[in-house]
Design a protein around this motif. Sequence first.
Motif, PDB file in Angstrom:
ATOM      1  N   PHE A 133       0.806  -1.221   0.000  1.00  0.00           N
ATOM      2  CA  PHE A 133       0.000   0.000   0.000  1.00  0.00           C
ATOM      3  C   PHE A 133       0.840   1.272   0.000  1.00  0.00           C
ATOM      4  CE2 PHE A 133      -2.473  -3.320   2.206  1.00  0.00           C
ATOM      5  CZ  PHE A 133      -3.568  -3.376   1.345  1.00  0.00           C
ATOM      6  N   GLN A 134       2.089   1.167  -0.446  1.00  0.00           N
ATOM      7  CA  GLN A 134       2.958   2.336  -0.416  1.00  0.00           C
ATOM      8  C   GLN A 134       2.391   3.493  -1.250  1.00  0.00           C
ATOM      9  OE1 GLN A 134       3.923  -0.744  -0.826  1.00  0.00           O
ATOM     10  NE2 GLN A 134       5.811  -1.207   0.294  1.00  0.00           N
ATOM     11  N   ALA A 135       1.685   3.182  -2.326  1.00  0.00           N
ATOM     12  CA  ALA A 135       1.193   4.228  -3.230  1.00  0.00           C
ATOM     13  C   ALA A 135      -0.149   4.797  -2.800  1.00  0.00           C
ATOM     14  CB  ALA A 135       1.081   3.667  -4.650  1.00  0.00           C
ATOM     15  N   ALA A 136      -0.717   4.254  -1.736  1.00  0.00           N
ATOM     16  CA  ALA A 136      -2.070   4.673  -1.353  1.00  0.00           C
ATOM     17  C   ALA A 136      -2.132   6.140  -0.961  1.00  0.00           C
ATOM     18  CB  ALA A 136      -2.571   3.810  -0.194  1.00  0.00           C
ATOM     19  N   SER A 137      -1.062   6.647  -0.361  1.00  0.00           N
ATOM     20  CA  SER A 137      -1.080   8.032   0.102  1.00  0.00           C
ATOM     21  C   SER A 137      -1.091   9.035  -1.045  1.00  0.00           C
ATOM     22  CB  SER A 137       0.122   8.298   1.006  1.00  0.00           C
ATOM     23  OG  SER A 137       1.334   8.077   0.299  1.00  0.00           O
ATOM     24  N   ALA A 138      -0.804   8.568  -2.249  1.00  0.00           N
ATOM     25  CA  ALA A 138      -0.776   9.463  -3.408  1.00  0.00           C
ATOM     26  C   ALA A 138      -2.161   9.613  -4.048  1.00  0.00           C
ATOM     27  CB  ALA A 138       0.219   8.950  -4.443  1.00  0.00           C
ATOM     28  N   LYS A 139      -3.131   8.883  -3.561  1.00  0.00           N
ATOM     29  CA  LYS A 139      -4.495   8.930  -4.094  1.00  0.00           C
ATOM     30  C   LYS A 139      -5.424   9.531  -3.048  1.00  0.00           C
ATOM     31  CE  LYS A 139      -3.196   6.578  -7.769  1.00  0.00           C
ATOM     32  NZ  LYS A 139      -3.172   7.187  -9.120  1.00  0.00           N
ATOM     33  N   LYS A 140      -6.540  10.085  -3.510  1.00  0.00           N
ATOM     34  CA  LYS A 140      -7.554  10.580  -2.585  1.00  0.00           C
ATOM     35  C   LYS A 140      -8.891   9.961  -2.978  1.00  0.00           C
ATOM     36  CE  LYS A 140      -7.523  14.710  -0.928  1.00  0.00           C
ATOM     37  NZ  LYS A 140      -7.594  16.193  -0.733  1.00  0.00           N
ATOM     38  N   LEU A 141      -9.590   9.410  -1.980  1.00  0.00           N
ATOM     39  CA  LEU A 141     -10.873   8.758  -2.219  1.00  0.00           C
ATOM     40  C   LEU A 141     -12.002   9.611  -1.640  1.00  0.00           C
ATOM     41  CD1 LEU A 141     -12.383   6.139  -3.146  1.00  0.00           C
ATOM     42  CD2 LEU A 141     -12.205   5.385  -0.780  1.00  0.00           C
ATOM     43  N   CYS A 142     -13.022   9.857  -2.442  1.00  0.00           N
ATOM     44  CA  CYS A 142     -14.186  10.626  -1.990  1.00  0.00           C
ATOM     45  C   CYS A 142     -15.312   9.660  -1.632  1.00  0.00           C
ATOM     46  CB  CYS A 142     -14.645  11.580  -3.088  1.00  0.00           C
ATOM     47  SG  CYS A 142     -16.096  12.567  -2.636  1.00  0.00           S
ATOM     48  N   ILE A 143     -15.850   9.795  -0.428  1.00  0.00           N
ATOM     49  CA  ILE A 143     -16.978   8.973   0.016  1.00  0.00           C
ATOM     50  C   ILE A 143     -18.190   9.883   0.192  1.00  0.00           C
ATOM     51  CG2 ILE A 143     -17.875   7.444   1.815  1.00  0.00           C
ATOM     52  CD1 ILE A 143     -15.015   6.613   2.431  1.00  0.00           C
ATOM     53  N   ILE A 144     -19.203   9.682  -0.621  1.00  0.00           N
ATOM     54  CA  ILE A 144     -20.428  10.486  -0.573  1.00  0.00           C
ATOM     55  C   ILE A 144     -21.480   9.665   0.159  1.00  0.00           C
ATOM     56  CG2 ILE A 144     -22.153  11.722  -1.924  1.00  0.00           C
ATOM     57  CD1 ILE A 144     -20.107  11.851  -4.200  1.00  0.00           C
ATOM     58  N   ASP A 145     -21.763  10.039   1.408  1.00  0.00           N
ATOM     59  CA  ASP A 145     -22.646   9.202   2.225  1.00  0.00           C
ATOM     60  C   ASP A 145     -23.209  10.030   3.381  1.00  0.00           C
ATOM     61  OD1 ASP A 145     -23.625   6.769   3.801  1.00  0.00           O
ATOM     62  OD2 ASP A 145     -22.648   5.817   2.096  1.00  0.00           O
ATOM     63  N   SER A 146     -23.311   9.413   4.564  1.00  0.00           N
ATOM     64  CA  SER A 146     -23.955  10.058   5.715  1.00  0.00           C
ATOM     65  C   SER A 146     -22.960  10.650   6.709  1.00  0.00           C
ATOM     66  CB  SER A 146     -24.857   9.053   6.439  1.00  0.00           C
ATOM     67  OG  SER A 146     -24.112   7.936   6.894  1.00  0.00           O
ATOM     68  N   GLY A 147     -21.709  10.778   6.284  1.00  0.00           N
ATOM     69  CA  GLY A 147     -20.707  11.368   7.155  1.00  0.00           C
ATOM     70  C   GLY A 147     -19.634  10.385   7.578  1.00  0.00           C
ATOM     71  N   PHE A 148     -18.863  10.788   8.581  1.00  0.00           N
ATOM     72  CA  PHE A 148     -17.697  10.024   9.034  1.00  0.00           C
ATOM     73  C   PHE A 148     -17.588  10.209  10.539  1.00  0.00           C
ATOM     74  CE2 PHE A 148     -13.149   9.670   9.946  1.00  0.00           C
ATOM     75  CZ  PHE A 148     -12.760   8.565   9.195  1.00  0.00           C
ATOM     76  N   VAL A 186     -13.653   0.459   3.399  1.00  0.00           N
ATOM     77  CA  VAL A 186     -12.537   0.904   2.571  1.00  0.00           C
ATOM     78  C   VAL A 186     -11.230   0.982   3.358  1.00  0.00           C
ATOM     79  CG1 VAL A 186     -11.637   2.845   1.215  1.00  0.00           C
ATOM     80  CG2 VAL A 186     -14.058   2.200   1.043  1.00  0.00           C
ATOM     81  N   ALA A 187     -11.306   1.614   4.554  1.00  0.00           N
ATOM     82  CA  ALA A 187     -10.054   2.012   5.199  1.00  0.00           C
ATOM     83  C   ALA A 187      -9.997   1.784   6.701  1.00  0.00           C
ATOM     84  CB  ALA A 187      -9.803   3.495   4.904  1.00  0.00           C
ATOM     85  N   ALA A 188     -10.751   0.837   7.253  1.00  0.00           N
ATOM     86  CA  ALA A 188     -10.645   0.539   8.685  1.00  0.00           C
ATOM     87  C   ALA A 188      -9.210   0.139   9.015  1.00  0.00           C
ATOM     88  CB  ALA A 188     -11.611  -0.574   9.069  1.00  0.00           C
ATOM     89  N   LEU A 189      -8.735   0.615  10.146  1.00  0.00           N
ATOM     90  CA  LEU A 189      -7.341   0.393  10.515  1.00  0.00           C
ATOM     91  C   LEU A 189      -7.040  -1.085  10.773  1.00  0.00           C
ATOM     92  CD1 LEU A 189      -6.936   3.402  12.963  1.00  0.00           C
ATOM     93  CD2 LEU A 189      -6.216   3.263  10.568  1.00  0.00           C
ATOM     94  N   GLY A 190      -5.914  -1.544  10.297  1.00  0.00           N
ATOM     95  CA  GLY A 190      -5.504  -2.921  10.519  1.00  0.00           C
ATOM     96  C   GLY A 190      -4.448  -3.019  11.602  1.00  0.00           C
ATOM     97  N   GLY A 191      -4.410  -4.152  12.264  1.00  0.00           N
ATOM     98  CA  GLY A 191      -3.376  -4.398  13.254  1.00  0.00           C
ATOM     99  C   GLY A 191      -3.592  -3.750  14.593  1.00  0.00           C
ATOM    100  N   ASN A 192      -4.800  -3.241  14.848  1.00  0.00           N
ATOM    101  CA  ASN A 192      -5.050  -2.608  16.148  1.00  0.00           C
ATOM    102  C   ASN A 192      -5.843  -3.498  17.093  1.00  0.00           C
ATOM    103  OD1 ASN A 192      -7.488  -2.522  14.858  1.00  0.00           O
ATOM    104  ND2 ASN A 192      -7.839  -0.333  15.106  1.00  0.00           N
ATOM    105  N   GLY A 193      -6.094  -4.744  16.666  1.00  0.00           N
ATOM    106  CA  GLY A 193      -6.737  -5.711  17.548  1.00  0.00           C
ATOM    107  C   GLY A 193      -8.213  -5.488  17.788  1.00  0.00           C
ATOM    108  N   MET A 194      -8.879  -4.680  16.971  1.00  0.00           N
ATOM    109  CA  MET A 194     -10.311  -4.438  17.169  1.00  0.00           C
ATOM    110  C   MET A 194     -11.001  -4.193  15.840  1.00  0.00           C
ATOM    111  SD  MET A 194     -10.423  -0.475  18.523  1.00  0.00           S
ATOM    112  CE  MET A 194      -9.435  -0.876  19.956  1.00  0.00           C
TER     113      MET A 194
END
Length: 220
Positions: A133-148, A186-194
Amino acid sequence: MVTTKSGLALRALAAAVAAAALTATMGAQAAPKQERVILVYKAGAAQAARQAVANAGGRVVLDLGEVNAVAVRLSAAARDKLKGNANVESIEADPMRHVMGGRSAGGKVRSMDASAEQVPFGIAMVQADQLAFQAASAKKLCIIDSGFDGAHEDLQASNVAGINLSGEGDWNTDLAHHGMHVAGTVAALGGNGMGVVGVIPTGQLPLHIVKVFDSSGSAP
């Protein structure tokens, strides 16, 4: 039978009141039902299109000038009339939209067992577990929904910006719980045990949140 002047006056007044009431009732019954549509006007014709809407008895409820359009309430007859207007590109229905999922039948957020991190079956299906995922930071993803949900422990707190178009709350709150579900997929954090693991779980994917659904999950 002898009729006095006062009696004639009372009858005339009663007749006038009845006629006015009947006219008002007929007017209310005759008022055409309005519907909401998206009217796309030709380039440079914004003012002319708005005037045409007003002349047809319609009402602009939302300006969408960035795409040469307006959301309008008008009758079916007015809609059909405007279709032939030289300044109008197209007219299409603008129905109420609702998110699907995100809440249980009782209106509460569906929760998972937080005792261990879970890897959704879709991760392997899309082969996300085979990517770097080294190149992921070079992209921007737009999520059109009910918020964050900016306070959620399994969602990234950095590399996230947004805008609120729902008319309720802020872009980094999500009372309908659908936008955070999508963001987590799309982007839930990995490796945090939850929670779960997202497709890009590093927390480095820039996200742009566009909140359009309110707390009821609707976007008129």
